[in-house]
Design a protein around this motif. Sequence first.
Motif, PDB file in Angstrom:
ATOM      1  N   GLY A 135      -3.658   7.427  75.457  1.00 44.35           N
ATOM      2  CA  GLY A 135      -2.894   7.985  74.354  1.00 44.35           C
ATOM      3  C   GLY A 135      -2.603   6.983  73.258  1.00 44.35           C
ATOM      4  O   GLY A 135      -2.403   5.796  73.504  1.00 44.35           O
ATOM      5  N   TYR A 140      -2.810  16.285  78.677  1.00 42.03           N
ATOM      6  CA  TYR A 140      -2.802  15.335  79.786  1.00 42.03           C
ATOM      7  C   TYR A 140      -2.414  16.079  81.056  1.00 42.03           C
ATOM      8  O   TYR A 140      -1.412  16.789  81.087  1.00 42.03           O
ATOM      9  CB  TYR A 140      -1.804  14.206  79.498  1.00 42.03           C
ATOM     10  CG  TYR A 140      -1.597  13.267  80.650  1.00 42.03           C
ATOM     11  CD1 TYR A 140      -2.665  12.553  81.179  1.00 42.03           C
ATOM     12  CD2 TYR A 140      -0.325  13.079  81.198  1.00 42.03           C
ATOM     13  CE1 TYR A 140      -2.476  11.673  82.229  1.00 42.03           C
ATOM     14  CE2 TYR A 140      -0.128  12.198  82.245  1.00 42.03           C
ATOM     15  CZ  TYR A 140      -1.202  11.498  82.766  1.00 42.03           C
ATOM     16  OH  TYR A 140      -1.012  10.634  83.796  1.00 42.03           O
ATOM     17  N   THR A 186       0.271  17.972  73.461  1.00 37.77           N
ATOM     18  CA  THR A 186       0.817  17.265  72.308  1.00 37.77           C
ATOM     19  C   THR A 186      -0.075  17.432  71.089  1.00 37.77           C
ATOM     20  O   THR A 186      -1.178  16.877  71.047  1.00 37.77           O
ATOM     21  CB  THR A 186       0.961  15.750  72.591  1.00 37.77           C
ATOM     22  OG1 THR A 186       1.771  15.554  73.745  1.00 37.77           O
ATOM     23  CG2 THR A 186       1.590  15.037  71.408  1.00 37.77           C
ATOM     24  N   ASP A 188      -8.833  15.727  74.534  1.00 36.45           N
ATOM     25  CA  ASP A 188      -8.309  16.036  73.210  1.00 36.45           C
ATOM     26  C   ASP A 188      -9.456  16.325  72.254  1.00 36.45           C
ATOM     27  O   ASP A 188     -10.612  15.985  72.511  1.00 36.45           O
ATOM     28  CB  ASP A 188      -7.455  14.889  72.669  1.00 36.45           C
ATOM     29  CG  ASP A 188      -8.247  13.611  72.525  1.00 36.45           C
ATOM     30  OD1 ASP A 188      -8.236  12.808  73.466  1.00 36.45           O
ATOM     31  OD2 ASP A 188      -8.910  13.431  71.483  1.00 36.45           O
ATOM     32  N   ASP A 201      -0.600   8.443  80.648  1.00 38.48           N
ATOM     33  CA  ASP A 201      -1.860   8.700  79.971  1.00 38.48           C
ATOM     34  C   ASP A 201      -2.276   7.438  79.223  1.00 38.48           C
ATOM     35  O   ASP A 201      -1.861   7.206  78.094  1.00 38.48           O
ATOM     36  CB  ASP A 201      -1.687   9.876  79.008  1.00 38.48           C
ATOM     37  CG  ASP A 201      -2.985  10.247  78.327  1.00 38.48           C
ATOM     38  OD1 ASP A 201      -4.025   9.623  78.620  1.00 38.48           O
ATOM     39  OD2 ASP A 201      -2.963  11.163  77.505  1.00 38.48           O
ATOM     40  N   VAL A 213      -4.566  11.144  72.059  1.00 39.55           N
ATOM     41  CA  VAL A 213      -3.267  10.990  71.509  1.00 39.55           C
ATOM     42  C   VAL A 213      -2.256  11.804  72.247  1.00 39.55           C
ATOM     43  O   VAL A 213      -2.153  12.954  72.048  1.00 39.55           O
ATOM     44  CB  VAL A 213      -3.263  11.309  70.034  1.00 39.55           C
ATOM     45  CG1 VAL A 213      -1.951  11.357  69.430  1.00 39.55           C
ATOM     46  CG2 VAL A 213      -4.154  10.325  69.376  1.00 39.55           C
ATOM     47  N   MET A 214      -1.502  11.061  73.053  1.00 36.71           N
ATOM     48  CA  MET A 214      -0.401  11.662  73.801  1.00 36.71           C
ATOM     49  C   MET A 214       0.611  10.575  74.048  1.00 36.71           C
ATOM     50  O   MET A 214       0.230   9.469  74.336  1.00 36.71           O
ATOM     51  CB  MET A 214      -0.935  12.232  75.110  1.00 36.71           C
ATOM     52  CG  MET A 214       0.078  12.443  76.199  1.00 36.71           C
ATOM     53  SD  MET A 214       1.028  13.900  75.939  1.00 36.71           S
ATOM     54  CE  MET A 214       2.216  13.720  77.227  1.00 36.71           C
ATOM     55  N   HIS A 221      -3.834  17.244  72.149  1.00 35.24           N
ATOM     56  CA  HIS A 221      -4.165  16.497  73.355  1.00 35.24           C
ATOM     57  C   HIS A 221      -3.561  17.182  74.571  1.00 35.24           C
ATOM     58  O   HIS A 221      -2.457  17.720  74.507  1.00 35.24           O
ATOM     59  CB  HIS A 221      -3.617  15.080  73.247  1.00 35.24           C
ATOM     60  CG  HIS A 221      -4.019  14.189  74.375  1.00 35.24           C
ATOM     61  ND1 HIS A 221      -5.161  13.449  74.366  1.00 35.24           N
ATOM     62  CD2 HIS A 221      -3.402  13.909  75.555  1.00 35.24           C
ATOM     63  CE1 HIS A 221      -5.249  12.744  75.478  1.00 35.24           C
ATOM     64  NE2 HIS A 221      -4.189  13.014  76.222  1.00 35.24           N
ATOM     65  N   TYR A 236       0.687   5.355  73.840  1.00 37.34           N
ATOM     66  CA  TYR A 236       0.870   4.596  75.074  1.00 37.34           C
ATOM     67  C   TYR A 236       1.035   3.107  74.778  1.00 37.34           C
ATOM     68  O   TYR A 236       0.326   2.536  73.934  1.00 37.34           O
ATOM     69  CB  TYR A 236      -0.321   4.793  76.016  1.00 37.34           C
ATOM     70  CG  TYR A 236      -0.264   3.850  77.193  1.00 37.34           C
ATOM     71  CD1 TYR A 236       0.561   4.113  78.272  1.00 37.34           C
ATOM     72  CD2 TYR A 236      -1.009   2.668  77.192  1.00 37.34           C
ATOM     73  CE1 TYR A 236       0.655   3.230  79.340  1.00 37.34           C
ATOM     74  CE2 TYR A 236      -0.928   1.787  78.254  1.00 37.34           C
ATOM     75  CZ  TYR A 236      -0.101   2.077  79.326  1.00 37.34           C
ATOM     76  OH  TYR A 236      -0.019   1.191  80.370  1.00 37.34           O
TER      77      TYR A 236
END
Length: 254
Positions: A27, A185, A156, A192, A24, A13-14, A183, A30
């Motif tokens: 994520g 990246y 994040t 994460d 990423d 999760v980013m 997370h 994303y």
Amino acid sequence: MKFRTMLLASAAVMFAAGTASAADLTGAFYMPGEGKFTSDTRVEYSRTEFNDSEYKNDSWSAAEEVAYGVTDNFTVFGTLYNEFDTEGYYNNDHNFKYQAGAAYNMRSGNLLAQVRGSYYTYNPKDFEGKRNTDERWQKYLNGEIRLGYDMGDGWTPYMVYGVDGQIDQADRGMDQYAFAGVHKYAGNWAADAGILYDFVTDGENENEVYAQAEFDYYPVENVALGVYGSYYLAGQDNEIDKDYTTGVRVKVAF
């Protein structure tokens, strides 16, 4: 819990805006960008062991998800799942579940948010054979809210809250889950870890707590190779002694 494990496995999760370049891919925020696609292929192994029993439930499953960017902030996706007949319970090795849904991203400064919903279904006759069950197609709805904060330098923290339940039964319960983690990246890799709280409040207040983690490596900027897993920590289900899941994934943006 296994189906939600797969839902969250693709979510680690980013936030990444718009295009696939230097993003990423794994994520939860994303999106493939307007007119772009992603393919997310996963294979997963799970084992559950029970108290006061030598019985162990082993299972293998696979999933393929394809997502399309309608806009840079709105995506539609479809997923095909298959559960293999590891323990000899099912009619064969073709035990499919089908999912379709959409997600919408929002951002205000460093605050990130996403809302998503999906519909998934399966036919019990595929799993048990036409002569072994009278059950009809099972139909479920899933909804999620995701919140994150972009701290910079690839960090994040984030939270996920989700609900799902069967829609074609008069007396239906509702499963809920909450996930909190952080997370990182770093360009050619991402990692994460967090805690999943899986619970039901339909008069029983059952719950399970899992630790989850994922690591992804980018051999090129539009391909992510990942490993992930979850491990049962505690819960009110006294029948479970151990429960863990491991998986691998390949995600490609094009």
